[in-house]
Scaffold this motif. Structure first.
Motif, PDB file in Angstrom:
ATOM      1  N   HIS A  18     -63.421 -21.889 -18.769  1.00  0.00           N
ATOM      2  CA  HIS A  18     -62.057 -21.670 -18.280  1.00  0.00           C
ATOM      3  C   HIS A  18     -62.132 -21.006 -16.906  1.00  0.00           C
ATOM      4  N   LEU A  19     -62.445 -21.837 -15.895  1.00  0.00           N
ATOM      5  CA  LEU A  19     -62.649 -21.335 -14.541  1.00  0.00           C
ATOM      6  C   LEU A  19     -61.373 -20.757 -13.961  1.00  0.00           C
ATOM      7  N   ALA A  20     -60.229 -21.389 -14.240  1.00  0.00           N
ATOM      8  CA  ALA A  20     -58.963 -20.909 -13.690  1.00  0.00           C
ATOM      9  C   ALA A  20     -58.617 -19.536 -14.238  1.00  0.00           C
ATOM     10  N   GLN A  95     -57.835 -25.330 -12.878  1.00  0.00           N
ATOM     11  CA  GLN A  95     -59.198 -25.822 -12.729  1.00  0.00           C
ATOM     12  C   GLN A  95     -59.156 -27.278 -12.304  1.00  0.00           C
ATOM     13  N   LYS A 126     -62.981 -24.375  -8.620  1.00  0.00           N
ATOM     14  CA  LYS A 126     -64.169 -25.188  -8.865  1.00  0.00           C
ATOM     15  C   LYS A 126     -65.411 -24.353  -9.199  1.00  0.00           C
ATOM     16  N   THR A 128     -66.870 -19.959 -10.249  1.00  0.00           N
ATOM     17  CA  THR A 128     -66.485 -18.611 -10.686  1.00  0.00           C
ATOM     18  C   THR A 128     -67.065 -17.507  -9.819  1.00  0.00           C
ATOM     19  N   ASP A 269     -63.648 -23.454  -4.028  1.00  0.00           N
ATOM     20  CA  ASP A 269     -62.245 -23.397  -4.421  1.00  0.00           C
ATOM     21  C   ASP A 269     -61.375 -23.852  -3.250  1.00  0.00           C
TER      22      ASP A 269
END
Length: 289
Positions: A18-20, A95, A126, A128, A269
């Protein structure tokens, strides 16, 4: 740059990573913003909501204010915009999706639709890695004769510089310029040196205003869709700030092929922006609740 008070974070509860949500956690710690975590789900129920609540609990335990939402409004994009409007969020964090049969992360048509229709900035996540002590790249069109792009450039630099300030990061500027045109009546456009000088001059007012050193201004010949990703990779940018439109009116609100190609090629990102006079009427025209 307006103060970030609320952000809408899109959560796909079916995913393992869960990058977002991870990026929103860092942003909320830096700004104190409330996180509205949205899981667009046409089959929402108590069990699925529990999954979302489990995902956001570590953020809540960390002292952050996180509000869960699980609902559906016709499709994913309309659901996102509906919740963003109703909650008054200043930023959408999502994401970037991976397209089928493609090895790298790129934006899919669903992502492009969101970027076209959402009136507030959209952050496509994109990775972390933290932005702190990193590099923020403002991708602009520095054509000094293009007043429409100048309006968008103002917004891009304002956001990029503000983020760099909060993250204690370097702010860079990048602009692609076309090949020399021997048939041009303008001498500056007839040589590579003249073309580069003209576009560097277009970057200079922003560099002076935000105290960006000359060595952090990158002006090179080539198509933007290949040059900007190359510069971002070369300087190891953590975030690229770019515009998706430079013309007024609904016709100008459609994102062009260059922006779509950029989104697919950039590995960092990406924060996408529109001129302020377009963003609000655009969303009101496209969606009336």
């Amino acid at each position: 740059m307006r103060a970030l008070k609320k952000m809408l974070v899109i959560v796909d509860t079916r995913q393992d990573k869960h990058l977002a949500l991870a990026r929103a956690r860092l942003l909320a710690k830096a700004t104190g913003a409330t996180i509205h975590a949205l899981a667009p789900n046409p089959r929402a129920n108590e069990a699925s909501l529990k999954v979302l609540e489990t995902l956001i609990k570590p953020l809540q335990d960390d002292g952050l204010e996180v509000v869960p939402h699980e609902l559906w409004h016709n499709n994913a994009v309309e659901t996102i915009i509906h919740v963003r409007q109703s909650e008054g969020c200043d930023l959408v964090v999502k994401q970037a999706k991976r397209a089928d049969n493609v090895s790298r992360v790129i934006s899919t048509p669903e992502d492009w639709t969101l970027l076209r229709k959402c009136r507030v900035p959209v952050l496509m996540v994109k990775h972390t890695d933290p932005w702190s002590n990193g590099k923020i790249l403002a991708a602009i069109d520095a054509n000094p004769n293009d007043s429409e792009h100048q309006v968008l450039n103002e917004v891009i630099l304002e956001y990029a510089a503000a983020i760099a300030g909060v993250a204690d990061a370097e702010c860079h500027i990048a602009s692609a310029h076309p090949a020399p045109m021997l048939s041009s009546a303008d001498p500056d456009k007839q040589t590579l040196e003249g073309m580069r000088f003209s576009y560097q001059a277009g970057c200079k007012p922003f560099a002076d205003r935000y105290e960006i050193p000359a060595e952090d201004i990158h002006v090179e010949e080539g198509p933007a869709e290949t040059l900007i990703p190359a510069i971002a990779k070369k300087i190891d940018a953590d975030l690229v700030v770019m515009g998706t439109v430079a013309r007024g009116g609904l016709k100008g609100a459609l994102m062009g092929n260059t922006a779509e190609l950029l989104l697919g090629a950039i590995e960092s990102d990406v924060l996408t922006l529109k001129p302020r006079d377009i963003m609000e009427p655009l969303e009101q025209t496209l969606y009336r609740f």
